[in-house]
Design an enzyme around this catalytic site. Structure first.
Site, PDB file in Angstrom:
ATOM      1  CG  ASP A  55       4.134  83.074  32.098  1.00 38.45           C
ATOM      2  OD1 ASP A  55       4.327  83.016  33.315  1.00 38.45           O
ATOM      3  OD2 ASP A  55       3.729  82.095  31.432  1.00 38.45           O
ATOM      4  CB  SER A  71       2.126  80.310  34.167  1.00 39.36           C
ATOM      5  OG  SER A  71       2.249  80.035  32.793  1.00 39.36           O
TER       6      SER A  71
END
Length: 294
Positions: free
Chosen positions: A183, A38
């Site tokens: 993610d 991320s």
């Protein structure tokens, strides 16, 4: 001194990683291999591409974070449109602006695809919801029938940054059909394990930079309503896998930067807060290096 580095996710809080990198640069540390998830994927990619800490700070100073909130055009009121976008598009924002920005900045260093970097230099984490598995990029792309050398680095970073319901997921087309990618923090927000091989001695020290408290400092979450329940649920999903891996043995090689969890998606962040986050990263890294033995 050459080291390997692992950067955790944390949304906007990832600005603190710049401060950590700045201090490590000043002390003469050079990253040979990098991994991240991320926000940590963005940081790892920029360092792997050859950006200095000052150059990354300059990028952040000239970039208005609100530009990444690229909602699809609709005639409906936003309050209604966002729920429809969540239902049909599975995210409030497209994420195209983020990917295009990443592509332009990496291109300035001559990096377009993974073949533009030394083999094994950069590894990122994403989550495949269609198959229910963790993906290591670019390593696992071949299992999808996709040549990893020609895969865009910016797209890999965007895949790792696809916060569920916030950004629309990436649809990765493979030989078996379409896969929904989000993610990497869902499955491993701090992939320190990537550089661990029980059968081999580490070629160099591995240093982790994690945007959280350590296990002893971690405060107990207060859950009062459905929203706080969702926040606690998401945080637990992000951290449980990696917390199980981190032991006393590994904690000594991790810079913990504790920050407010509610700060992650504040894209309207002021310049003052930006620099405060960077400074927090500097302070914690200086404190860590005073006692780090490698």
């Amino acid at each position: 001194m050459n080291i390997d580095g692992v950067f955790s996710g944390g949304g906007i809080k990832g600005l603190a990683l710049i401060g950590a990198y700045e201090v490590l640069e000043e002390r003469g540390f050079t990253f040979k291999r990098l991994a991240g998830t991320s926000a940590g994927a963005i940081m790892a990619a920029f360092i792997a591409a050859g950006y200095t800490s000052q150059e990354i700070k300059d990028l952040m100073d000239e970039t208005k974070m609100k530009m990444f909130l690229d909602q699809r055009t609709t005639l409906l009121p936003f309050a209604l449109a966002k729920w429809l976008l969540l239902y049909w598009r599975m995210g409030m924002y497209r994420g195209n602006e983020l990917e295009e920005w990443l592509g332009k900045k990496l291109a300035q260093k001559g990096v377009y695809t993974f073949k533009d970097m030394p083999k094994g230099k950069l590894r990122l984490i994403a989550s495949d919801l269609s198959t229910g598995r963790l993906i290591v990029l670019p390593d696992d792309l071949e299992s999808y029938g996709i040549p990893k050398e020609t895969f865009p680095v910016a797209r890999a970073v965007r895949m790792s940054c696809g916060v569920p319901f916030f950004f629309e997921p990436i649809k990765l087309r493979s030989l078996s059909g379409e896969n929904i990618i989000v993610d990497g923090g869902l499955l491993s927000n701090f992939p320190l394990w990537l550089f661990e091989d029980e059968n081999k001695q580490r070629p160099r020290p591995v240093l982790g930079i994690k945007l959280s408290y350590n296990m002893e400092e971690q405060p107990k979450r207060v859950i009062r309503n459905g929203l706080s329940l969702f926040e606690a649920l998401f945080s637990t999903m992000k951290d449980a896998h990696d917390a199980r891996y981190i032991s006393r043995k590994h904690e000594k090689d991790i810079i913990f930067i504790p920050l407010d969890e509610n700060f992650s998606s504040e894209f309207s962040i002021s310049e003052e807060k930006k620099h405060a986050l960077i400074e927090k990263g500097r302070i914690r890294t200086k404190q860590f290096l005073q006692k780090w033995t490698y």
